[in-house]
Every structure is written in structure tokens, then in C-alpha cells.
Design an enzyme around this catalytic site. Sequence first.
Site, PDB file in Angstrom:
ATOM      1  N   VAL A 247       3.932  -0.859   4.183  1.00 58.06           N
ATOM      2  CA  VAL A 247       2.596  -1.232   4.649  1.00 58.06           C
ATOM      3  C   VAL A 247       1.945  -2.099   3.568  1.00 58.06           C
ATOM      4  CG1 VAL A 247       0.348  -0.418   5.455  1.00 58.06           C
ATOM      5  CG2 VAL A 247       2.402   0.939   5.920  1.00 58.06           C
TER       6      VAL A 247
ATOM      7  N   GLY B 199       6.421   4.206   4.836  1.00 60.86           N
ATOM      8  CA  GLY B 199       6.695   5.357   5.682  1.00 60.86           C
ATOM      9  C   GLY B 199       8.012   5.187   6.393  1.00 60.86           C
ATOM     10  N   GLY B 200       8.260   6.080   7.378  1.00 59.75           N
ATOM     11  CA  GLY B 200       9.493   5.994   8.127  1.00 59.75           C
ATOM     12  C   GLY B 200       9.604   4.696   8.911  1.00 59.75           C
ATOM     13  N   PHE B 201       8.474   4.140   9.277  1.00 58.95           N
ATOM     14  CA  PHE B 201       8.435   2.881  10.013  1.00 58.95           C
ATOM     15  C   PHE B 201       8.848   1.717   9.122  1.00 58.95           C
ATOM     16  CE2 PHE B 201       6.306  -0.931  11.417  1.00 58.95           C
ATOM     17  CZ  PHE B 201       6.307  -0.865  12.810  1.00 58.95           C
ATOM     18  N   GLY B 202       8.390   1.754   7.878  1.00 56.31           N
ATOM     19  CA  GLY B 202       8.637   0.662   6.954  1.00 56.31           C
ATOM     20  C   GLY B 202       7.460   0.515   6.007  1.00 56.31           C
TER      21      GLY B 202
ATOM     22  N   LYS C  46       1.714  -3.123   8.965  1.00 58.14           N
ATOM     23  CA  LYS C  46       2.909  -2.266   8.967  1.00 58.14           C
ATOM     24  C   LYS C  46       4.095  -3.125   9.370  1.00 58.14           C
ATOM     25  CE  LYS C  46       2.798   1.829  10.819  1.00 58.14           C
ATOM     26  NZ  LYS C  46       2.550   2.972  11.740  1.00 58.14           N
TER      27      LYS C  46
ATOM     28  N   ASP D  86       2.322  14.182  15.749  1.00 57.00           N
ATOM     29  CA  ASP D  86       2.561  14.059  14.307  1.00 57.00           C
ATOM     30  C   ASP D  86       1.236  14.023  13.545  1.00 57.00           C
ATOM     31  OD1 ASP D  86       4.199  13.997  12.100  1.00 57.00           O
ATOM     32  OD2 ASP D  86       4.397  11.822  12.069  1.00 57.00           O
TER      33      ASP D  86
ATOM     34  N   LEU E  85       0.815  -1.214   0.000  1.00 52.17           N
ATOM     35  CA  LEU E  85       0.000   0.000   0.000  1.00 52.17           C
ATOM     36  C   LEU E  85       0.849   1.265   0.000  1.00 52.17           C
ATOM     37  CD1 LEU E  85      -2.665  -1.049   2.675  1.00 52.17           C
ATOM     38  CD2 LEU E  85      -2.962  -0.986   0.187  1.00 52.17           C
ATOM     39  N   GLY E  86       2.067   1.183   0.522  1.00 48.83           N
ATOM     40  CA  GLY E  86       2.921   2.357   0.604  1.00 48.83           C
ATOM     41  C   GLY E  86       4.063   2.103   1.562  1.00 48.83           C
TER      42      GLY E  86
END
Length: 815
Positions: A511, A506-509, A525, A622, A503-504
Site C-alpha cells: 500500500v 498486506g495479503g493483497f499486496g 493498494k 475479516d 505505507l505497509g
Amino acid sequence: MGRLPAALLSLFFILASRVSPSIAGDTLTPTQPLADGQELISAGERFILGFFSPIKTNNCYIGIWYKVSPPTVVWVANRQHPISERNGSLSITVNGTLIITDQNSKTIWSSGSSGLANPVAQLLDDGNFIVKEANIPGSFAWQSSDYPSDTLLPGMKLGWNLKSGLNRNVTSWTSPSDPAPGPYTMGVDLHGNPQIILWEGSSQLWRVGPWNGKTLAGIPDILRYKIFILDFVIKNDEVFYMYNTTSTSFITRLTVNYTGFVQRLVWLDDSKMWSSYMSEPKDQCDYVSQCGAYGVCNTDDSPICSCLQGFKPRSPTNWDLREGKDGCTRRMGLDCQNGTDGFVIVKDVKLPDTSRSMVDRSMGLDECRATCLRNCSCTAYASANINGSGCIIWTTELTDIRVYSFGGQDLYVRLAAADLGPGLHHSHSRTMVGTVVGCVLGTLLFASVGICIWIQRRRRAGAITFASHRNNEYKEGKDWELPLFDLGTIIVATNNFSIENKLGKGGFGPVYKGKLGEEQEIAVKRLSKTSAQGADEFMNEVTLIAKLQHRNLVRLLGCCTQGEEKMLVYEYMPNKSLDAFLFDKDKGVLLDWQTRYNIIEGIAQGLLYLHRDSRLRIIHRDLKASNILLDKDMNPKISDFGLARIFREDETALNTRRVVGTYGYMSPEYAMYGAFSVKSDVFSFGVLVLEIISGKKNRGDFISEHEGNLLAHAWGLWKEGNGLELVDESLSNSISIAEALNSIKVGLLCVQECPKDRPTMSSVVLMLGSKNTSLPDPKHPGFFPTRTSSEIESSKSKTDSASINELSVTIVEGR
């Protein structure tokens, strides 16, 4: 959007705020009707009665409002029968009937005949409009308080006159522009032990509960506040709830608003606005029977649902997915014939639904217990009052039980002897309680040993030690509890993390989208193995969001911590994130004005829950468009709690040397000095509001270098009186002028430079819900130093903090 002509704006404000001259006094007589444009004012000048028009409509109504707050209507006479044009009239006939006529003298509403000889209608200082015989004090033939609209004022009755069959309930408006009865009604349910219920249509939404001698079971917190006096009267001829204040100087109201919330509001004279004193339902456990029969809802637990002792989940699969409405079932059947059943005490609870219970107010607790044991159908008993008097007996399933940290009652649940533990029988209640406590402590000890063994095994398997990666700012070390998903299950659900399911990122990793079984869609995630910050965020999110439950927060279903994998499993949001719609010209047209306004209100409700109503007082830190997810109905869900912080009750502000967040959404005091508070989130919310209205990013290329950013652009337009030019051009056919102007002003109030000038989220929710309320003028926004778009996109850098000759330098970590 083009500028509206000055004449059109002037016409709008005339229609939205009708100020009329008063006729003499507070009384209406058969020879002196009330014309459109005139008002009655109560003797103490506390209330006004007159004609008014809600926003976005020319329809006219007769209403009553507090003099200090003219736009806030507390009672409407002809709420289902508006006058479509001006020149209506209110009069009282010679027999005491109130009549509203339109411009053609056609009767559109009447109060019914009172059969009086010399009638008058009078507006009293408590907001009650009465019809009575002239010059005879203390008596009346008709009163407005018998027919509430959406508001209960001090001294008004909510409930039944059993002789006449009159049922006084409070019903929401359909919308801010239509006072006709909406879907939400609050009233007294007479079945079993009488209790107050909030209905949505014919379905129970929130059970305020029965009277327990001091308060209603569903609002124990009100005992902490000393300005309200509550009463619940149960007599042969009437059953009703009423409240008053300890001083007549307090201006307050209890309102069921059109969004389905019951708000207790207090007027703040200094700021000239209403403050939300209480708002219910306030958390997921307040909604009726979230955990089903024999289930207990506790916002301090994660998951929030658990089964009563002696019961097990009726549907273990759904229970593991944090869906508890199927409830629980007994482990062992009762043995009434042999007399071996006993009771376990469940403390500090909201008593189960009492609509099918039996009540004896003269019976003591011991006799109540004996009566329950003699009745083989009895499932539980409790004292009717907190002081131990009275008896409530349940003979059906126990539903809608929740645990409180303050003000709950003791519930005695009937169990088979085998579910009580060894030596526990109904004749040994004290021993039973002690043994139950011992069993609980033993279970905790056993679980602790098991956890230690589990941790050791995981360390041998090469799993990372969470403690070594925890955010230094988060030191509480709270335990977390979530359903654990097997790695194989996640691999199957995501088709082995295929690119098609991604799906995309982010900074976490990354998804991924997944599917459990045939129906349950999930979002996974997956922590990137190279992300040290992601490990911190993972731990923070597990410890925080697992304990939060609100309809405007994303729902965490569980996690997977197998081997080196660290994954969070969420409910899947089919419309993804808000920014995907908001900043895309093609998709942006799908967000009409009503959808955008609903999103703004939903985010505000979610943020209010975090700041005030959750058991953990949380600052998100955030809040931005990409962290607002949208479900299939475009309802907003706040997500990504990796940077969130817990705030203690005694803390007003905190400082950090590690400034994390997203450029464009950070408050000035946080970005420059590392100081953050709930007002930091309020600032971010204000930026988000202005982005939603304009469809533009705060730090986008569309704004000239002279203006700097969206905040400067919005502030300039507002000062010039051209605020509506900020509105996204795609909304020209669906815009509500009143709501747009109100929302822009709320957004600007939230982004004011000085934190103390910004409103709290409770005030923001009230400002958005009361669109006619006069708001204070915003002060200068907190502008952020200008940066180019390329700098913004590349600002994902790690925080570094150094000290040279006692000079601290903090590098902002943007996202």
C-alpha cells in the site's frame, strides 16, 4: 487497572439508577408537592414522573419515563437548569404554575402562570404532564408535550401553532450525562411546501421532506410497516406532524439522539430492551444535497452521484474524484419565449428541497404542467400527493434529489428541446417518455458493445481475465463501475511507488501513499503479481465497496487496471490503522477513553449499515483492528472488503469449505464448521471491543496459558465482579466507569458461544447509545483453540480442501 472499592461501585450504581417511592396517584396539588425521592405514576401505570440523575453526574432533573424502562427518560423539565444537590422539589402554585426549587428553596425552573382557580397537575397515560382545573376533564392550561425534549411520543405534535407562534421541535441531549439541548434539532420548516428537517446547528443535516399524502418523502420505507399511523396536518392555524400506533399495546418512541441520528424505537417485552425499528440518516444519500444542484443521489449506482438528463457536472475534476457537491449545470439553455421546452420524467425520487417551491393543493397535474410552461423561471413540477393531486412548482435550482427503490414520486424536469432528443416537445409527453426509454436502451446497447471491444483489446495486451480469478463463493457476477485512473497518474502520485511512499503491506499486496494534484491525498493498494488470492480479493472489493457509502466505511475513489497492474485507490487515512495505536504502549496513550468509545460506536454504525441499511446485505468476515482505519479526527473507517460476502434477504446463514479470516477474530462456528452469518461479524466486533477497552490482543503473549486468550481473561474477571480490571491502565484518568462497564458487557454479549444468543448490530448500536439500559447477562464466550504466537503469525496459508471416502477436511486459511 486496579480494582475499585466496593463502596465506590455501590455509590455509582445508586447515583446512576434512582428508584423512588411513589406518592399517592398521578396528581400534584398545591398542598402536596413532589419531593426528591417521590414519583407520580400515570393511572394505567404506563409512565412515571420523578427526579433522576443521568450517568456520570450528581445533577438532578425532573423527568418522565416509561415504567417498563426506568433509565429511558423521554421528557425533561429543567434540562438547562439542573439541581446541583439533592433535596429538590416540584410543586404547583395556587394559580397553576409549576415550580422546581433546589435545596435552598430557590426557584430554578417554572412553567409560567396559568391563571387557574383550582389547579392540579396530572401525569396522563400517554406521557403528557398537564396543568388543568381540578374536576374538569378534557381541558388544560399547560402541557409538557408542547415543550418536547429529545423524544416524540405517540400523539405528540411536532410543528407549529400559528396563532400563538409556538414551535414544537425535538432537540437532542448534549451528551448522555447532560440533557441540555444539543446540536441536533428536528422540526417543521414552514417555507414553501412545509417539510420536516433535521438540523445540526443552523445547517440542514437530513431533509425528512414534505408530506405526500401517505408518508413523509424522506421515509418511504415506513409504508412497509403496519404498526405506525402517520399524519401531517396543514391548516390556517397550525402545521404539525404526528404519529400513533395501530395498538396501544405497542411501546414506542421517536428520538433524536446526541450522535445526530433519528431513531424509531420499539420496546421488546420478551428481551426487556429497546429495538431500533428505523434509524435515519441511514446512508450517504440521506444527507442533504450530496450531489449538489441538479444532481441525483442513488446508492444503487457507483459513483452515487449522477446528473439529471440534460445536465453535466459543474466540476468534472471533482466529479471524477467522487465529490459531487458542486452539482451540475445545463447543457443547453431553456427557450421559454419560443415555447420549445419540454419535460423529462425522473421516476421514483425523493422530491427536491421544497423550501422555495410554490404549492397549490387544488390543482391537477395537467394544469400544473401548463402553469410551469407559462412561467419562464419554472425548473420542474410534480404532484403534491402520490395520488396525483396537488401541484408543486420549483423556480430555483433543484437540490437534494435521491432515487428510491420503493415509494418515490415522479418529478418532471424542464429541459431545452435539444436535450430531450429528436421529436420531443412539451406537447407530446407520452412520446417523450417512450423516446427517452429508447435512448436509454440504445445507450446501454452501445455501452455493452464498447465494453466487449475494450475487454478484447485488454486481453490482447496481456491483461488477466478477472472471470478466471473470481472467488468461487461470489457468483452473482454484478457489474462494477468506478472511475479508472491512468497508470501514469498513479506512478506520478506515488513517486513511482517509492519506498518513502510505502505505507505497509498486506495479503493483497503493498500500500502506497500518493497525491493527486496539489491537495488530494490518496492510498493505493497494489495487487501483488504473485498473489492469486489477491486477485480474488481485488475483484470482490471492486464489486462490493464501490456500491457502499457510509461515513464509517473507507471511501474507494477508483481503480487502475492497466496492463498487468491491478490497483485500488482510496481516500488517505493519515492516522493509519487502529492496531498501530492500540497495541503500542507509547501511541496507546493517545487513545483516551472518549476517543476509544467513539471508535467503538463508529465501527458499530458502519457494521449496522453493512448488515441492514445498505442495498447489499454484506458480511465483512475479516473485521479486526488492522482493518479499522482512522481519519485525521480519529473517526473509524471499516476497510478491506476482499473477503466480504453478499447475503440475500432470505438467507440466515451460509456454509463454506474455504474458511478465510484472522485467528482470534473468527467465530467458533465459522472457524470449525465454515458456517457464517451476520452473527459471525458480531463475534468479531465483540473481540474488537474487548481489545479496544483493554489495549491487548485477543491472542497475545500477555495472557497466561491457563486463561488461553483475552475472551477467557475478560470472562473470568466479569464472573468475579472485577470487570473494570480489564480496562487499559493508561485510561485511569479519563475513564467513564458507566461506559466502560456497559461496553465490556456489550463485548461479552457479542462473543457468546451460541450465535443465536448474540445481539444483532441494531441492538448493539442501541445498547451503546442507551447507557442506562438494563442489558441481559452474557453467557459463556466462544473460546478458540489455543495456539502460540508464532503459529498465529505464520498462519497465512492457502486453503486446501480434500475429500477422502466422503470425509471432508477443511483447512482454515488464517490471516
